[in-house]
Design a protein around this motif. Structure first.
Motif, PDB file in Angstrom:
ATOM      1  N   ALA A 163       0.811  -1.214   0.000  1.00 37.28           N
ATOM      2  CA  ALA A 163       0.000   0.000   0.000  1.00 37.28           C
ATOM      3  C   ALA A 163       0.847   1.267   0.000  1.00 37.28           C
ATOM      4  O   ALA A 163       0.378   2.337  -0.388  1.00 37.28           O
ATOM      5  N   LYS A 164       2.106   1.140   0.441  1.00 37.50           N
ATOM      6  CA  LYS A 164       2.997   2.294   0.518  1.00 37.50           C
ATOM      7  C   LYS A 164       4.350   1.899  -0.068  1.00 37.50           C
ATOM      8  O   LYS A 164       5.342   1.773   0.642  1.00 37.50           O
ATOM      9  N   PRO A 165       4.419   1.687  -1.383  1.00 35.20           N
ATOM     10  CA  PRO A 165       5.615   1.089  -1.978  1.00 35.20           C
ATOM     11  C   PRO A 165       6.815   2.017  -2.079  1.00 35.20           C
ATOM     12  O   PRO A 165       7.871   1.595  -2.524  1.00 35.20           O
ATOM     13  N   TYR A 166       6.669   3.270  -1.656  1.00 34.63           N
ATOM     14  CA  TYR A 166       7.788   4.195  -1.757  1.00 34.63           C
ATOM     15  C   TYR A 166       8.591   4.291  -0.461  1.00 34.63           C
ATOM     16  O   TYR A 166       9.558   5.047  -0.384  1.00 34.63           O
ATOM     17  N   GLY A 167       8.214   3.552   0.563  1.00 32.87           N
ATOM     18  CA  GLY A 167       8.973   3.597   1.804  1.00 32.87           C
ATOM     19  C   GLY A 167       8.725   4.883   2.565  1.00 32.87           C
ATOM     20  O   GLY A 167       7.929   5.733   2.195  1.00 32.87           O
ATOM     21  N   ASN A 168       9.459   5.042   3.663  1.00 33.21           N
ATOM     22  CA  ASN A 168       9.275   6.195   4.528  1.00 33.21           C
ATOM     23  C   ASN A 168      10.469   7.139   4.397  1.00 33.21           C
ATOM     24  O   ASN A 168      10.591   7.874   3.443  1.00 33.21           O
ATOM     25  N   TYR A 169      11.390   7.100   5.324  1.00 33.28           N
ATOM     26  CA  TYR A 169      12.515   8.015   5.289  1.00 33.28           C
ATOM     27  C   TYR A 169      13.583   7.513   4.318  1.00 33.28           C
ATOM     28  O   TYR A 169      13.594   6.360   3.928  1.00 33.28           O
ATOM     29  N   GLY A 170      14.552   8.383   3.965  1.00 37.31           N
ATOM     30  CA  GLY A 170      15.599   7.984   3.052  1.00 37.31           C
ATOM     31  C   GLY A 170      16.932   8.615   3.398  1.00 37.31           C
ATOM     32  O   GLY A 170      16.996   9.597   4.125  1.00 37.31           O
ATOM     33  N   ILE A 171      18.006   8.055   2.865  1.00 30.77           N
ATOM     34  CA  ILE A 171      19.317   8.662   3.027  1.00 30.77           C
ATOM     35  C   ILE A 171      19.507   9.660   1.896  1.00 30.77           C
ATOM     36  O   ILE A 171      19.295   9.344   0.725  1.00 30.77           O
ATOM     37  N   THR A 172      19.851  10.887   2.193  1.00 27.58           N
ATOM     38  CA  THR A 172      19.835  11.960   1.221  1.00 27.58           C
ATOM     39  C   THR A 172      21.183  12.128   0.544  1.00 27.58           C
ATOM     40  O   THR A 172      22.195  12.332   1.206  1.00 27.58           O
ATOM     41  N   SER A 173      21.193  12.067  -0.773  1.00 30.56           N
ATOM     42  CA  SER A 173      22.400  12.322  -1.559  1.00 30.56           C
ATOM     43  C   SER A 173      23.597  11.582  -0.985  1.00 30.56           C
ATOM     44  O   SER A 173      24.664  12.166  -0.768  1.00 30.56           O
ATOM     45  N   GLY A 174      23.440  10.312  -0.703  1.00 27.07           N
ATOM     46  CA  GLY A 174      24.491   9.569  -0.035  1.00 27.07           C
ATOM     47  C   GLY A 174      24.854   8.274  -0.718  1.00 27.07           C
ATOM     48  O   GLY A 174      24.214   7.839  -1.675  1.00 27.07           O
ATOM     49  N   TYR A 175      25.921   7.671  -0.210  1.00 24.32           N
ATOM     50  CA  TYR A 175      26.433   6.398  -0.702  1.00 24.32           C
ATOM     51  C   TYR A 175      26.435   5.381   0.435  1.00 24.32           C
ATOM     52  O   TYR A 175      26.658   5.731   1.602  1.00 24.32           O
ATOM     53  N   ILE A 176      26.198   4.133   0.089  1.00 22.08           N
ATOM     54  CA  ILE A 176      26.278   3.026   1.043  1.00 22.08           C
ATOM     55  C   ILE A 176      27.125   1.949   0.410  1.00 22.08           C
ATOM     56  O   ILE A 176      26.999   1.655  -0.784  1.00 22.08           O
ATOM     57  N   SER A 177      28.007   1.351   1.196  1.00 25.05           N
ATOM     58  CA  SER A 177      28.922   0.346   0.658  1.00 25.05           C
ATOM     59  C   SER A 177      29.055  -0.824   1.622  1.00 25.05           C
ATOM     60  O   SER A 177      29.044  -0.650   2.842  1.00 25.05           O
ATOM     61  N   ASN A 178      29.174  -2.023   1.054  1.00 21.41           N
ATOM     62  CA  ASN A 178      29.515  -3.236   1.790  1.00 21.41           C
ATOM     63  C   ASN A 178      28.618  -3.476   3.000  1.00 21.41           C
ATOM     64  O   ASN A 178      29.064  -3.544   4.143  1.00 21.41           O
ATOM     65  N   ILE A 179      27.332  -3.599   2.735  1.00 20.68           N
ATOM     66  CA  ILE A 179      26.388  -3.953   3.791  1.00 20.68           C
ATOM     67  C   ILE A 179      26.457  -5.463   4.028  1.00 20.68           C
ATOM     68  O   ILE A 179      26.318  -6.255   3.098  1.00 20.68           O
ATOM     69  N   ARG A 180      26.661  -5.834   5.269  1.00 23.56           N
ATOM     70  CA  ARG A 180      26.725  -7.261   5.605  1.00 23.56           C
ATOM     71  C   ARG A 180      25.938  -7.538   6.882  1.00 23.56           C
ATOM     72  O   ARG A 180      26.023  -6.791   7.852  1.00 23.56           O
ATOM     73  N   ILE A 181      25.156  -8.618   6.854  1.00 22.72           N
ATOM     74  CA  ILE A 181      24.468  -9.107   8.047  1.00 22.72           C
ATOM     75  C   ILE A 181      24.972 -10.510   8.338  1.00 22.72           C
ATOM     76  O   ILE A 181      24.956 -11.391   7.469  1.00 22.72           O
ATOM     77  N   ILE A 182      25.448 -10.700   9.551  1.00 23.05           N
ATOM     78  CA  ILE A 182      25.896 -12.003  10.042  1.00 23.05           C
ATOM     79  C   ILE A 182      24.932 -12.434  11.135  1.00 23.05           C
ATOM     80  O   ILE A 182      24.705 -11.699  12.102  1.00 23.05           O
ATOM     81  N   LYS A 183      24.332 -13.587  10.982  1.00 20.63           N
ATOM     82  CA  LYS A 183      23.323 -14.070  11.921  1.00 20.63           C
ATOM     83  C   LYS A 183      23.901 -15.214  12.754  1.00 20.63           C
ATOM     84  O   LYS A 183      24.435 -16.176  12.207  1.00 20.63           O
ATOM     85  N   GLY A 184      23.808 -15.060  14.060  1.00 22.42           N
ATOM     86  CA  GLY A 184      24.306 -16.091  14.958  1.00 22.42           C
ATOM     87  C   GLY A 184      25.648 -15.762  15.581  1.00 22.42           C
ATOM     88  O   GLY A 184      26.166 -16.534  16.398  1.00 22.42           O
ATOM     89  N   LYS A 185      26.212 -14.584  15.239  1.00 22.60           N
ATOM     90  CA  LYS A 185      27.542 -14.251  15.748  1.00 22.60           C
ATOM     91  C   LYS A 185      27.716 -12.733  15.792  1.00 22.60           C
ATOM     92  O   LYS A 185      27.453 -12.042  14.805  1.00 22.60           O
ATOM     93  N   ALA A 186      28.172 -12.230  16.932  1.00 22.83           N
ATOM     94  CA  ALA A 186      28.557 -10.823  17.052  1.00 22.83           C
ATOM     95  C   ALA A 186      30.070 -10.755  16.913  1.00 22.83           C
ATOM     96  O   ALA A 186      30.801 -11.222  17.793  1.00 22.83           O
ATOM     97  N   ILE A 187      30.560 -10.212  15.806  1.00 15.35           N
ATOM     98  CA  ILE A 187      32.001 -10.272  15.553  1.00 15.35           C
ATOM     99  C   ILE A 187      32.765  -9.129  16.203  1.00 15.35           C
ATOM    100  O   ILE A 187      33.991  -9.154  16.231  1.00 15.35           O
ATOM    101  N   TYR A 188      32.039  -8.121  16.726  1.00 15.91           N
ATOM    102  CA  TYR A 188      32.691  -7.037  17.451  1.00 15.91           C
ATOM    103  C   TYR A 188      32.084  -6.951  18.849  1.00 15.91           C
ATOM    104  O   TYR A 188      30.886  -6.729  18.992  1.00 15.91           O
ATOM    105  N   GLY A 189      32.915  -7.088  19.883  1.00 18.59           N
ATOM    106  CA  GLY A 189      32.434  -6.995  21.253  1.00 18.59           C
ATOM    107  C   GLY A 189      32.938  -5.778  21.980  1.00 18.59           C
ATOM    108  O   GLY A 189      32.432  -5.413  23.039  1.00 18.59           O
ATOM    109  N   GLY A 190      33.962  -5.141  21.421  1.00 17.07           N
ATOM    110  CA  GLY A 190      34.547  -3.939  21.991  1.00 17.07           C
ATOM    111  C   GLY A 190      35.173  -3.130  20.881  1.00 17.07           C
ATOM    112  O   GLY A 190      35.005  -3.432  19.701  1.00 17.07           O
ATOM    113  N   ALA A 191      35.882  -2.063  21.249  1.00 23.28           N
ATOM    114  CA  ALA A 191      36.502  -1.190  20.252  1.00 23.28           C
ATOM    115  C   ALA A 191      37.374  -1.996  19.301  1.00 23.28           C
ATOM    116  O   ALA A 191      38.044  -2.944  19.691  1.00 23.28           O
ATOM    117  N   PHE A 192      37.355  -1.629  18.015  1.00 20.49           N
ATOM    118  CA  PHE A 192      38.077  -2.394  17.005  1.00 20.49           C
ATOM    119  C   PHE A 192      38.530  -1.465  15.880  1.00 20.49           C
ATOM    120  O   PHE A 192      38.029  -0.339  15.732  1.00 20.49           O
TER     121      PHE A 192
END
Length: 255
Positions: A163-192
């Motif tokens: 019913a709302k195929p255009y979504g809600n908010y958006g990232i403005t004039s921006g770039y996104i790179s290397n999105i990764r989701i890892i399920k079952g493991k938190a690979i960062y627990g502290g500063a890295f």
């Protein structure tokens, strides 16, 4: 399967691509100038549930006023309402991890975001605690046992429906790179130190995208990624503009 290459353990390889999103920021009521990426429907891999996980990638915004005036979603699930959902976005120079159960609120907020700069982000959950990191530094943690049940991921916007195929908010004039989701493991627990090369598929990876300079819908685990475009905003478009993570990178032409 391939394994991760963490800073200092392997030679540095260039990140090869990103995706450009030319959205117009906050626009929750009209189908004007919106574009985003959306995963296929009904894939249980992308339902984070109550498991440990890692969500990470890089983002870059071009206009300083966007950081103070607009909600800029980097990644979210497709629901964003009172049904165990989440949204990771920039607002008023800060990162906000917004979650919904019976109501919606900011679970973690903080950090300092600059325009015209690549930032690495990571959201991890382990042992019932969520943590958010910007450029390898923690901006906060919170108890989090939410069962995140939605099975669709959006990049560049949130809250999609037929019913709302255009979504809600958006990232403005921006770039996104290397999105990764890892399920079952938190690979960062502290500063890295943020990774210094292109992210790769690990045994726990359920999504890896936004790293091709030729195809914005390319996804490395075999899932279907749809490019959605409404109005005259440019994007989602492949780009050679990539995070500077140790090699010489230049602002390439948006294809």
């Amino acid at each position: 399967l391939r394994t991760d290459k963490i800073a200092g353990l392997e030679s540095v390889n260039a990140i090869t691509g990103s995706v450009f999103f030319g959205n117009n920021g906050f626009d929750s009521t009209t189908a004007k100038n919106k574009n985003f990426l959306l995963t296929e429907d009904g894939n249980s891999d992308l339902s984070l549930g109550t498991s440990d996980f890692t969500v990470e990638g890089w983002f870059w915004t071009s206009r300083a006023d966007d950081l103070t005036q607009d909600y800029q979603v980097v990644i979210a699930d497709s629901q964003y309402s009172n049904n165990y959902s989440w949204s990771f976005y920039i607002y008023q120079d800060e990162i906000k991890l917004w979650t919904c159960t019976t109501s919606c609120s900011a679970l973690i907020t903080g950090g300092s975001i600059s325009s015209n700069t690549w930032h690495h982000f990571a959201w991890t959950r382990t042992g019932g605690t969520s943590r958010v990191f910007i450029d390898g530094s923690s901006i906060g943690s919170a108890a989090d046992t939410t069962n995140y049940s939605d099975d669709r991921i959006m990049i560049g916007a949130n809250k999609w429906s037929e019913a709302k195929p255009y979504g809600n908010y958006g990232i403005t004039s921006g770039y996104i790179s290397n999105i990764r989701i890892i399920k079952g493991k938190a690979i960062y627990g502290g500063a890295f130190t943020p990774p210094t090369r292109q992210l790769e598929v690990t045994p726990e990876t359920v999504l890896l995208c936004c790293q091709s300079s030729q195809d914005p819908t390319k996804e490395e685990t075999g899932k279907l990624l749809e490019a959605h475009k409404v109005g005259d905003a440019p994007g989602p478009l492949p780009s050679t503009f990539t995070p500077d993570v140790g090699n010489d990178h230049t602002h390439g032409t948006v294809l």
